[in-house]
Design an enzyme around this catalytic site. Structure first.
Site: not given
Ligand code: GLN
Length: 521
Positions: A139, A184, A217, A370, A372, A374, A450, A494, A496
């Site tokens: 793409e 267009p 067309k 993530c 969340g 923390q 991080r 993550h 998801e």
């Molecule tokens: N800000 C947090 C960190 O750097 C969480 C990062 C995130 O949710 N991807 O660890």
């Protein structure tokens, strides 16, 4: 020898080029071919990691740690292929490489030019991506005619001459009343021809199906056969697109054009997924996050949808602005479960913490991703350990109780500032809720962070009931937390990013099941 499908866009951006590329990938894979997908992004950044998600949508992380844009999410979800970062090609990378080669003397004193050196580098990368597959679907970001894209279009022109290439051009047809306006489209095809590339298939994005007259067309003005003009109408969900393309015979046209024996796709499982999409009793999923545009949390939305089909419920997302929650915690309202998504920085973080506290104390099924994870540690430390000023040092560098700290402070083999990226092994405790949900104790999940749990606080948090049930054996990072008697789960990764339509992620399935059970209780 591999074939190339080059997907270009005309008229304007944001009409679904990524979904089209992904759907063609699904269709050809279902015909039994091996496919790969590449995205060429004409911006000068090296990768999408430094782009603001509020400007560009979410950052999608690959297994190998590549930071790409949300189209890669579509690619992986539609094709079930795990993509590697060399499939993201940007202007920044291509020019960077050419300049590096020049410095190394690899061009033997030649004058370095856009043609052949830069275009050569582009073709080289595409060919490497196509090495082990039947089809490489590439793409090209942006719209034909953009200054940034010209070099890539020139590379496509050359590739068409040298390899087996089908160009699929997606355009937009505005409606005036009921008239589908083709002008267009005509102009964007003229623009392409000026660069020496003629489309092989023209896909018309329009709210309705293209009429016979419209197809006639476009066929006349754009030098394609009528059957090579394809409808891309509004659909009730994105996963219908491969089926719609099949119905228009796209797979046949592509195979015929390339002189291949025509194979038909096997889309039974996909069809079943589409048939069950969004059906069943409603379950309200509150997502407490920062919102500036609709696709900041795209993979989370999709993961919820996949899990919905698997659990036979209709998830309804309630977007809850965490800055709003700070001012008025009541705005969370009635929800069946809650997700606290990933995030960076202070803005709205206290609102997310208020949300987590509500979920925990009202036993609302909760999943923290993530950031969340923390913030759940911060919330628990403040309210259950009585450490009123506990915080992550990302949010308050001088907190007396740094429960979340940079991961390089917890270990010593990592350079300061390094993002922990990509797929890592996570080992779950045998009897934990986590391992029951997954149905296994060893999993691989993708990361982008991080900060992480400060091991000094691990013991006291566990004593109060917040248990850590998963860790990465390679670097000892604590990866999961849970509460024993309610669905309250936080993960440092993550999930998801790994949910696929017909392979939903167990954590999202678990969340919806818990939400449904609570509804029925
Ligand atoms: N800000 C947090 C960190 O750097 C969480 C990062 C995130 O949710 N991807 O660890």
């Amino acid at each position: 020898m591999p074939s190339y499908i080059i997907v270009t866009g005309g008229v304007m951006s944001g009409i679904g080029k990524g979904l089209l590329a992904a759907s063609i990938g699904r269709l050809l894979k279902s015909c039994g071919y091996k496919v790969a997908l590449t995205k060429i992004d004409p911006y000068v950044n090296t990768d999408a990691g430094t782009l603001s998600p509020f400007e560009h949508g979410e950052v999608f992380v690959l297994d190998d740690g590549g930071e790409t844009d949300l189209d890669f999410g579509h690619y992986e979800r539609f094709t079930n292929v795990s993509i590697t970062k060399n499939h993201s090609i940007t202007t920044g990378q291509v020019f960077g490489q050419v300049i590096e080669n020049e410095r190394k003397g690899e061009y033997l004193g030649k004058t370095i030019q856009i043609i052949p050196h830069v275009t050569g580098e582009i073709k080289k990368r595409l060919r490497e991506n196509a090495k082990d597959v039947d089809f490489l679907i590439a793409e090209i970001g942006g719209t034909v005619g953009d200054i940034e894209g010209i070099t890539f279009m020139e590379a496509v022109r050359q590739l068409k001459k040298e390899d087996k290439v089908v160009n699929v051009h997606l355009t937009f047809l505005p409606l005036t009343g009921i008239d589908q306006k083709t002008k267009p489209t005509q102009h964007s095809v003229i623009e392409m021809r000026r660069m020496g590339v003629s489309p092989d298939l023209v896909v018309g994005r329009c709210s309705n199906r293209l009429t016979e007259n419209t197809k006639r067309k476009i066929s006349l003005f754009c030098s394609v056969e009528e059957e090579e003009v394809i409808s891309d109408p509004d659909l009730s969900n994105i996963y219908e697109l491969p089926l719609a393309l099949r119905d228009e015979g796209v797979h046949r046209i592509i195979q015929k054009k390339l002189g291949m024996k025509v194979k038909e796709p096997e889309l039974g499982e996909w069809q079943k997924f589409v048939d069950n999409y969004g059906k069943g009793p409603e379950v309200v999923v509150g997502i407490v996050g920062k919102y500036a545009r609709g696709d900041t949390y795209l993979s989370i939305q999709e993961a919820i949808a996949h899990a919905g089909v698997a659990t036979r419920v209709k998830p309804v997302i309630k977007w809850i602005d965490c800055e709003e929650v700070e001012k008025n915690p009541g705005c969370i309202g009635k929800i069946d479960c809650m997700i606290t998504p990933g995030g960076f920085g202070n803005r709205g973080a206290e609102g997310k913490i208020i949300g987590i506290r509500q979920a925990r104390t009202h036993k609302i099924p909760w999943l923290g991703l993530c950031f969340g994870f923390q913030l759940a540690v911060v919330e628990f430390a403040r309210n259950e350990l009585g450490l009123k000023q506990a915080n992550s040092t990302e949010l308050d560098p001088t907190t007396p109780d740094p429960v979340i700290i940079p991961h390089w402070e917890a270990r010593h083999d990592i350079m300061e500032g390094t993002m922990r990226l990509g797929s890592m092994k996570v080992v779950l405790e045998e009897d934990s809720r986590m391992s029951k949900i997954y149905g296994q104790t060893v999993v691989h999940e993708r990361h982008r962070h991080r900060y992480g749990l400060n091991p000094k606080y691990g013991e006291s948090l566990q004593q109060k009931g917040l248990i850590f049930t998963g860790a990465c054996p390679e670097d000892q990072t604590i990866e999961t937390l849970e509460l024993p008697d309610q669905f309250f789960i936080g993960v440092q990764f993550h999930p998801e990013l790994k949910s696929r339509p017909t392979r939903p992620h167990p954590l999202f399935v678990g969340l919806l099941k818990a939400a449904r059970a609570r509804q029925q209780a």
